[in-house]
Design an enzyme around this catalytic site. Structure first.
Site: not given
Length: 179
Positions: A19, A83, A99, A101, A103, A116, A119
């Site tokens: 991102r 994060n 990152d 994942d 959070d 997450d 994830e």
């Protein structure tokens, strides 16, 4: 302080861009962390989708710690989005980090919601996180949760408010010069 627009790029463990944030402004860059201010910044996802953040935010990127914090300023109060991520670094106008994942979302009354987890488990397997990396992330997860509970920096609304006022002054200073 002058208005300094920067870009923020998050990566996944495999090195691919996850991102990118535009229209963000560096407020402070010290030995331990960087502070960035933004209002409705443009965000581009790895698949090309674009969107804008809904509210003003102050984001703290730590240079030695494994997390960063987006402090979202809303009518209902200050929300924190944490994060779990690699330490961030700043080079040539760009803040970069990986990152991982996991959070936390923290409401103004400091209720904590973990996000997450599925994830994280999926990416741990997909990207082959080492046992050492997994241990670091899990330890930092516990450490950050304690910081939230104890209201330690950056989970201090007055301090975030101070940074937001600095950000507003920087943004208003240039607006006056443009007139």
């Amino acid at each position: 302080m002058e208005k300094k627009e920067i870009i923020i790029v998050s990566f996944k463990h495999n090195g691919k861009v996850h991102r990118t944030w535009y229209q963000t402004y560096l407020i402070e860059n010290n030995e331990e962390y960087m502070v960035v201010g933004s209002t409705h910044s443009l965000v581009i996802e790895s698949d090309g989708r674009k969107w804008r953040a809904n509210e003003p935010a102050i984001t703290i990127f730590f240079k030695k710690e494994w997390f960063n914090v987006v402090c979202m300023i809303r009518d209902e109060g200050l929300f924190y989005y944490v994060n779990l991520a690699s330490p961030a670094f700043y080079l040539n106008g760009v803040i970069k980090y990986i990152d991982y994942d996991l959070d936390f979302k923290v409401s103004p009354d400091f209720k904590i919601k973990v996000l997450d987890e599925f994830e994280y488990k999926k990416h741990k397997k997909l990207y082959n996180y080492s046992d050492a990396l997994d241990k670091i992330i899990r330890n930092k997860f516990k450490m950050v949760k304690q910081k939230i509970v104890k209201h330690e920096f950056p989970f201090i609304s007055e301090k975030i408010g101070d940074y937001y006022h600095i950000y507003e002054k920087i943004m208003n200073q240039e607006d006056k010069e443009d007139v």
